[in-house]
Design a protein around this motif. Structure first.
Motif, short mmCIF file in Angstrom:
data_model
loop_
_atom_site.label_atom_id
_atom_site.label_comp_id
_atom_site.label_asym_id
_atom_site.label_seq_id
_atom_site.Cartn_x
_atom_site.Cartn_y
_atom_site.Cartn_z
N UNK A 154 0.84 -1.20 0.00
CA UNK A 154 0.00 0.00 0.00
C UNK A 154 0.88 1.25 0.00
N UNK A 155 2.01 1.22 0.73
CA UNK A 155 2.92 2.36 0.76
C UNK A 155 3.41 2.70 -0.65
N UNK A 156 3.69 1.67 -1.44
CA UNK A 156 4.14 1.91 -2.82
C UNK A 156 3.10 2.72 -3.59
N UNK A 157 1.85 2.30 -3.48
CA UNK A 157 0.77 2.97 -4.21
C UNK A 157 0.56 4.38 -3.67
N UNK A 158 0.65 4.53 -2.37
CA UNK A 158 0.48 5.86 -1.77
C UNK A 158 1.56 6.83 -2.25
N UNK A 159 2.81 6.37 -2.27
CA UNK A 159 3.91 7.24 -2.68
C UNK A 159 3.73 7.71 -4.12
N UNK A 216 -13.77 -0.10 -6.08
CA UNK A 216 -13.85 0.99 -5.10
C UNK A 216 -13.84 0.46 -3.67
N UNK A 217 -14.62 -0.58 -3.41
CA UNK A 217 -14.68 -1.13 -2.07
C UNK A 217 -13.37 -1.80 -1.68
N UNK A 218 -12.74 -2.48 -2.62
CA UNK A 218 -11.46 -3.12 -2.35
C UNK A 218 -10.39 -2.08 -2.02
N UNK A 219 -10.37 -0.99 -2.78
CA UNK A 219 -9.39 0.07 -2.53
C UNK A 219 -9.63 0.70 -1.16
N UNK A 220 -10.88 0.94 -0.84
CA UNK A 220 -11.19 1.53 0.47
C UNK A 220 -10.72 0.61 1.60
N UNK A 221 -10.98 -0.69 1.49
CA UNK A 221 -10.59 -1.62 2.55
C UNK A 221 -9.08 -1.75 2.66
N UNK A 222 -8.38 -1.70 1.53
CA UNK A 222 -6.92 -1.73 1.55
C UNK A 222 -6.38 -0.50 2.28
N UNK A 223 -6.89 0.66 1.94
CA UNK A 223 -6.44 1.91 2.56
C UNK A 223 -6.75 1.91 4.05
N UNK A 224 -7.92 1.41 4.39
CA UNK A 224 -8.33 1.34 5.79
C UNK A 224 -7.43 0.38 6.57
N UNK A 225 -7.08 -0.75 5.95
CA UNK A 225 -6.19 -1.70 6.61
C UNK A 225 -4.85 -1.06 6.91
N UNK A 256 -8.17 7.34 -7.05
CA UNK A 256 -8.21 7.70 -8.46
C UNK A 256 -6.92 7.32 -9.19
N UNK A 257 -5.77 7.39 -8.46
CA UNK A 257 -4.50 7.00 -9.08
C UNK A 257 -4.55 5.53 -9.47
#
Length: 568
Positions: free
Chosen positions: A184-189, A271-280, A243-244
């Motif tokens: 997740x850090x990779x995607x966030x950066x 959308x739901x998968x991305x939200x749950x990943x970010x929340x985790x 969105x990225x």
């Protein structure tokens, strides 16, 4: 370093050629050399679970244009390290310079009952049997050349992300939660610089739950709450993240997974998968909350998604494939840069930037700019502290700088005049009479109006000469506290610790004089805790905290310079 030796930053063809070889081990097999613009990767062993590969390359370094000393060769270890993560990412196999690490990563069975997370159970795609896959190797060649042609800014960001991607695999068997979060850090950066549209309430996750709560207030307040939520920094970051990812997934992603993978990612679930990943990731970072235990079961781990409690989640495998695809699309969506003006020497491995001691630059006046006055004052205060406390013998001769200041002070705005006047005054008050500036006595009389209102420069000057504080004590404390909050900011005034203690003691003396002993006691404690290495200071200021006294300059200087036996 891989990008540097490509030569895209060099201005001439006058180069040092340094042939090099690097050995990597992997579970990947290929028969013909993988030829790249910077060298070739050849297999030198084909038997067993771990294969040996040699990277032949030329570590080309541009010769120095000024002659004299110059870097001839450097960074071979970094070259191999960067190639290692690119190969792992691009060939969907595990590469390492240590054969034992590859053996550990590729192990077939648990070593004991605590060995729960075999990598082959969670990323079976890295253990596929499509060895010597010509299409995969050709795709890797194209990907590698694209990476080398990225702008330097994008290349550095990508390499950082690929190292994190690689580290996630390394730590997978020992810390599943961290491994998951690192993807997740990779995607966030990568998403930080992504441009997004204005947020809308309809996009906000769980907006229906908040809508129920907002029915209890009037519409105007409810709308204000909604606007505040979607304009918050946390949601803006999540929106960029969401969105990225979606902008860097093509429709082919949803039909390209291997048939052996079950419960593949569906576009309608994204959308739901991305939200749950970010929340985790948030739950783990802020609360060390562990991942859903279900995703650690190897029978579930071979799926890309799984459902639990009417919700849907990404397994490590699903997140791994999504991250891989998003990063690849990011690479292909970036512009290619064949040549770029860049100070590549500043990025050479094993080099570090250090600040020069003030004696090397404090007196220089060539290329002087008004913005330099704060840095000059900080450098002088550092020197003055060293001289006063016997760590240096003498101040640097600043006669030329003082002459320059004499011409600048009368026509400079107050923001820059204060640090110039402070340095001008302190320097001339601490040098012998024959070294004082010619206009010092005349200009000194014009300085007084600058200190009609309390400011940190006035407090500093007063404390160094142990003059009485002439300003309101409460205002003086506010000014000092404001300085303490700002002092770590770039280009702000930075007063040496001993001089801060002088100021604190002057404030304490004034407080005792005004019968505000409790505040003076707190100042004594603040001083005590700022000298962790000096037991004498701690003991003395502890006693002053118990029984506050008015400190003279002589007594304070004695306390600060005397050391206990432990400190000698």
């Amino acid at each position: 370093m891989l990008q540097i030796i490509s030569g895209k930053f060099y201005e001439t063809d006058n180069l040092h050629d340094n042939p090099g070889k690097g050995i990597l081990y992997s579970n990947f097999t290929h028969f013909d050399p993988i030829k790249l613009s910077l060298g070739s990767v050849s297999s030198v062993s084909f038997s067993g679970n771990v294969k040996s590969h040699v990277f032949d390359y030329n570590c080309r370094i541009e010769k120095s244009k000024v002659g004299g000393f110059g870097i001839v060769r450097t960074g071979d270890d970094v070259i191999i390290d960067q190639l290692k993560v690119i190969l792992t990412f691009g060939l969907d196999s595990y590469f390492d310079i240590d054969k034992r690490n590859v053996m550990e990563f590729s192990r077939m069975n648990e070593s004991d009952y605590l060995d729960r997370y075999l990598p082959r159970n969670f990323v079976p795609c890295l253990f596929s049997d499509d060895f010597n896959n010509v299409e995969k190797i050709n795709n890797f060649r194209v990907l590698f050349e694209k990476i080398i042609k990225l702008s330097r800014k994008n290349y550095e960001l990508l390499i950082t992300c690929l190292k994190t991607y690689y580290d996630s695999l390394q730590i997978l068997s020992s810390n599943f939660e961290l491994a998951y979060s690192m993807l997740v850090y990779c995607l966030e950066a990568l998403s930080k610089s992504h441009n997004t549209d204005k947020a809308s309430w309809e996009e906000y996750p769980k907006n229906h739950k908040l809508d129920k709560l907002l029915t209890t207030v009037n519409d105007e307040i409810a709308d204000s709450v909604r606007d505040e939520i979607i304009s918050g920094e946390h949601y803006k970051l999540y929106k960029k993240f969401n969105e990225f990812i979606k902008d860097n997934l093509s429709n082919s992603f949803y039909i390209s997974a291997k048939k052996s993978v079950y419960n593949q990612i569906k576009k309608s679930d994204l959308d739901q998968l991305i939200y749950n990943v970010y929340d985790h990731r948030s739950q783990y970072v802020h609360s060390l909350k562990v991942a859903n235990e279900q995703m650690k079961i190897k029978e579930i781990a071979v799926n890309e998604t799984f459902t639990f409690g009417n919700n849907i989640f990404l397994t490590y495998l699903g997140l791994f494939r999504l991250t891989n695809q998003v990063i690849k699309n990011f690479i292909y969506n970036c512009d290619e840069v064949d040549k770029e003006l860049y100070n590549w020497r500043s990025n050479l491995p094993n080099t570090v930037s250090l600040e020069l001691a003030p004696k090397y630059w404090l007196a220089k006046t060539n290329n002087f700019h008004i913005y330099h006055v704060g840095i000059k004052l900080n450098g002088f205060l550092e020197q003055l502290d060293s001289v006063m406390f016997n760590k240096a013998n003498a101040l640097t001769d600043l006669s030329q700088l003082m002459s320059l200041y004499e011409t600048l002070i009368p026509k400079t705005i107050k923001k820059y005049k204060l640090p110039m006047v402070t340095l001008y005054y302190l320097y001339n008050m601490h040098v012998a009479e024959e070294h004082k500036s010619r206009k010092f006595e005349k200009l000194n009389k014009n300085f007084e109006t600058l200190f009609d209102q309390v400011n940190i420069y006035g407090l500093l000057i007063n404390s160094l000469f142990f003059s009485d504080i002439v300003w309101d004590i409460e205002e003086s404390i506010k000014v000092f506290n404001a300085y303490m909050k700002r002092k770590y900011l770039d280009k702000e005034l930075k007063i040496p610790r001993n001089f801060e203690t002088f100021i604190r003691c002057m404030l304490s003396n004034k407080l005792i004089e005004n019968n505000k002993v409790d505040i003076a006691k707190q100042i004594m404690l603040d001083i005590k805790y700022d000298y962790p290495e000096n037991q004498v200071v701690q003991e003395r200021f502890e006693s002053y905290h118990i029984t506050p006294i008015t400190l003279s300059q002589e007594l304070l200087y004695e306390v600060l310079t005397k050391k206990s036996d432990e400190n000698q």
